[in-house]
Design an enzyme around this catalytic site. Structure first.
Site, PDB file in Angstrom:
ATOM      1  N   HIS A   1      -1.692  -5.890   8.383  1.00 18.42           N
ATOM      2  CA  HIS A   1      -2.967  -6.428   7.924  1.00 18.42           C
ATOM      3  C   HIS A   1      -2.828  -7.672   7.052  1.00 18.42           C
ATOM      4  O   HIS A   1      -3.531  -8.661   7.265  1.00 18.42           O
ATOM      5  CB  HIS A   1      -3.755  -5.360   7.168  1.00 18.42           C
TER       6      HIS A   1
ATOM      7  N   ASP B   1      -2.111  -3.922  12.568  1.00 18.78           N
ATOM      8  CA  ASP B   1      -3.088  -3.883  11.477  1.00 18.78           C
ATOM      9  C   ASP B   1      -3.789  -2.527  11.483  1.00 18.78           C
ATOM     10  O   ASP B   1      -4.489  -2.183  12.433  1.00 18.78           O
ATOM     11  CB  ASP B   1      -4.107  -5.011  11.651  1.00 18.78           C
TER      12      ASP B   1
ATOM     13  N   SER C   1      -8.969 -11.468   5.846  1.00 17.34           N
ATOM     14  CA  SER C   1      -9.703 -10.208   5.812  1.00 17.34           C
ATOM     15  C   SER C   1     -11.178 -10.442   5.450  1.00 17.34           C
ATOM     16  O   SER C   1     -11.910 -11.075   6.211  1.00 17.34           O
ATOM     17  CB  SER C   1      -9.027  -9.235   4.835  1.00 17.34           C
TER      18      SER C   1
END
Length: 285
Positions: free
Chosen positions: A259, A229, A132
């Site tokens: 995610h 996601d 991320s």
């Protein structure tokens, strides 16, 4: 090489036997490691765990307001330990066990954290695995330290996404956030249901957007993303692939992936990807 290859094959076979064998930390039976701290002049100390070993080493970069004790980081640490390769995981300023006030942290400060870890805690070529926010920061690190960063693995890489998400808000909402001085960014990843992001963080993050121009990254890049996601669209990985100048770029989309990519099959994919890069880079040297 033969011994290392045999160890990696054993690890891969173990991955098929279930989480009790694969990842002992998931069942609470993993031995606790002692946290070390990186001291830096006039900057907060960074908490980290480090394994000494062969190169290329692996450095894990966690997500927004996350820490170094997640499933992905620990699984990669276990894997690197099993094959004798170096590994580092750490907490950003203001996060986890590191010093600093998270409310005063910015993308720019976290970028400096990554470079401090690379400069002070690693030797020789390194594979960066960024989850991320960490996927955004790994791009900056690869540009700033091209001689040291020899491969990138992005996991739901969120390049520019904090800024892009804010810019998509209605004008009146953005004005309200500016007046209040903070943005309650919705999330499913904590009890509150949102991250409190200071408005200054959003403003500062604009200085670190990378997807507007070609990225002078020439090393192998692997981008893993879940189609389900809901935090970072998988199309961001496509944009990253388009922007890096490297031609050795693969994108892997998991149809059921979300995610955090922390399920058993997700972690297998992450470990396999790092393993293949180690094999590739070892063969080239």
């Amino acid at each position: 090489m033969a011994v290392a290859g045999a160890v990696r094959m054993l690890w891969r076979r173990n991955l098929t036997r279930g989480p009790a064998v694969d990842f002992p930390h998931l069942l609470g039976c993993r031995q606790k490691s002692t946290v070390s701290f990186l001291s830096r002049p006039d900057r907060p100390k960074l908490a980290y765990n480090k394994l000494k070993g062969k190169n290329p080493g692996v450095v894990f970069l966690s997500g927004l307001y996350s820490n170094m004790n997640g499933r992905k980081a620990l699984a990669l640490e276990d894997f690197c330990k099993s094959i004798g390769h170096a590994f580092v995981r750490f907490d950003y300023t203001g996060c986890g066990s590191s010093e600093g006030n998270v409310k005063e942290s910015t993308v720019g400060k976290w970028r400096k954290d990554v470079l401090s870890v690379l400069d002070e805690l690693t030797d020789g070529p390194q594979i960066l695995v960024g989850s991320s926010l960490g996927g955004w920061l790994m791009l900056h690190a690869a540009i700033a330290r091209p001689e040291k960063v020899v491969a990138l693995v992005g996991i739901a890489a969120a390049a520019d996404e904090l800024v892009a998400t804010f810019q998509q808000l209605p004008l009146e909402v953005k004005k309200e956030i500016e007046e209040k001085g903070e943005w309650k960014l919705p999330t499913k990843h904590n009890e509150e249901g949102f991250y409190t992001v200071p408005y200054e963080v959003i403003q500062e993050a604009e200085n670190h957007c990378v997807l507007g121009t070609p990225l002078p990254i020439k090393c192998p890049v692997r981008l893993l993303h879940g189609i389900k996601d809901e935090d970072v669209p998988w199309q961001i990985s496509l944009k990253i692939a388009e922007r890096v100048v490297s031609t050795d770029v693969d994108i892997i989309l998991r149809k059921a992936g979300q995610h955090r990519m922390k399920e058993q099959e997700d972690i297998k994919l992450i470990v396999y990807t790092v393993e293949d890069l180690i094999d590739k880079l070892t063969t080239l040297t």
